[in-house]
Design an enzyme around this catalytic site. Structure first.
Site, short mmCIF file in Angstrom:
data_model
loop_
_atom_site.label_atom_id
_atom_site.label_comp_id
_atom_site.label_asym_id
_atom_site.label_seq_id
_atom_site.Cartn_x
_atom_site.Cartn_y
_atom_site.Cartn_z
N CYS A 38 -24.72 11.09 4.90
CA CYS A 38 -25.16 10.22 6.00
C CYS A 38 -26.14 10.93 6.91
O CYS A 38 -26.49 10.40 7.97
CB CYS A 38 -23.95 9.72 6.80
SG CYS A 38 -22.94 11.02 7.53
N GLU A 85 -28.93 6.72 4.61
CA GLU A 85 -27.97 7.50 3.82
C GLU A 85 -28.59 7.80 2.47
O GLU A 85 -29.41 7.04 1.95
CB GLU A 85 -26.65 6.76 3.70
CG GLU A 85 -26.05 6.45 5.05
CD GLU A 85 -24.54 6.36 5.05
OE1 GLU A 85 -23.93 6.54 3.97
OE2 GLU A 85 -23.97 6.09 6.12
#
Length: 371
Positions: free
Chosen positions: A326, A360
């Protein structure tokens, strides 16, 4: 623009480009960022341009006209009122305006400073109402009436208080490679906020792991979001997580989906390494022989801080490594370490948070010299 508001909201940015333009801007940035390590194609998993968030948190703003929703400003200087938010899921959008009316009608707005929404695709909603005061029996009675009027599950929170009136979870359904998976998502615990992108993340990940076989080790497994679909591609899965509530939810989700070849254990990544290397014994592993597993594949989905040097050294032991990140910046740092022992086979970008700078990433790596 995603909201009608009075000023600049901290939830999303007002891009001049439409959705495709802002996504291309982020993709260009990550392609340049990773160009020294990877020059192949990056699989792009886009988001719906509206109504994509199944989880949302709003401040409650009080003034002479009553109560309204608000978000923090990007400059962190106070909050700004929101009239409409088009990024929240249809289920959340359907109750937002009604909720403010009912809160005022039931007179439970006093000292209310926030509302957190969690929704499923089937329309289940939990409302976490956050207060700067203790919640008493009178509040509970009125909150139960709120549940009936809106058809939602209400949770009351104040300092050292959590009052669950009916339940504190929703059950979400994901479609993965033509199969339906069901997950219990618990209020105030981590869940993927964008269900459609989440489905793409899992499907891309399965496509990278599908022909390896053997046993899989997963670190940072959460409530089993990836773990349960991955179980179809491996003989056995050993999954670790430090959070007690997440482990509990993961075991519930395993049973909910009729999966039996996963062992969830409550250990940190560091603790598992110690157990695997026989440095320490853990009561939490009683009855489980880690040495019986044939672990040649590792899956990691770490926090924003990434792995770091020691976990990367541990990851370097495995023939196959799948890394979901992330935070592209910490991913780049970790890949610079892992590239000494592994080659990058594939990379993907998952747009979980449209209209923000967040993107991400997924990376599949194979140990050098491993067929």
């Amino acid at each position: 623009m995603q909201c009608e508001y009075f000023g600049v909201c901290g939830s999303c940015r007002d891009y001049e480009e439409r959705y495709e333009g802002q996504l291309n801007h982020k993709l260009s940035a990550v392609k340049e960022m990773f160009s020294a390590l990877y020059t192949g194609a990056i699989t792009v998993c886009p988001s719906p341009s509206e109504r994509y968030r199944s989880r949302a948190e709003f401040k409650i703003y009080h003034d002479e006209s009553g109560i309204s929703y608000a978000m923090s400003r990007l400059d962190r200087q106070g909050a700004l009122k929101i009239e409409r938010c088009s990024i929240v899921s249809p289920a959340i959008a359907s109750v937002m305006d009604k909720l403010l009316i009912e809160i005022s009608d039931l007179e439970i707005a006093h000292k209310l400073f926030g509302v957190d929404f969690l929704a499923s695709g089937e329309g289940e909603i939990t409302l976490s109402m956050l207060y700067h005061k203790p919640l008493d029996e009178q509040w509970q009675s009125k909150a139960r009436e709120l549940e009936k009027r809106l058809g939602v599950y209400v949770i009351g929170r104040s300092r050292k208080q959590k009052l669950i009136l009916s339940q504190d979870y929703v059950t979400e359904t994901l479609q993965i490679q033509g199969r339906e998976y069901r997950y219990i998502h618990i209020e105030n615990s981590f869940t993927q906020p964008n269900p459609r992108v989440n489905e793409q993340m899992i499907e891309w990940s399965l496509s990278q792991l599908g022909n390896i076989g053997g046993d899989l080790l997963e670190l940072y497994c959460g409530a089993g979001n990836f773990t349960i679909p991955f179980a179809t591609a491996f003989d056995r899965v050993l999954a670790t997580e430090i959070s007690k509530s997440s482990i509990h939810a993961a075991k519930q989700n395993m049973a909910l989906n009729g999966v039996e070849n996963i062992e969830f254990v409550r250990l940190s990544a560091e603790e598992f390494t110690q157990a695997l290397d026989s440095v320490r014994e853990f009561r939490r592993l009683e009855g489980l022989r880690v040495s019986d597993y044939h672990l040649k594949t590792l899956f990691v989905d770490p926090p924003r801080a990434g792995l770091g040097e020691e976990p990367c050294a541990f990851a370097a032991r495995f023939d196959h490594l799948l890394y979901i990140s992330c935070n592209p910046e910490t991913l780049l740092r970790d890949l610079q370490i892992l590239s000494e022992t592994h080659t990058i086979d594939a990379m993907a970008a998952f747009d979980q948070f449209p209209y923000t700078h967040h993107l991400e990433m997924g990376v599949k790596l194979t140990k050098k010299g491993c067929a």
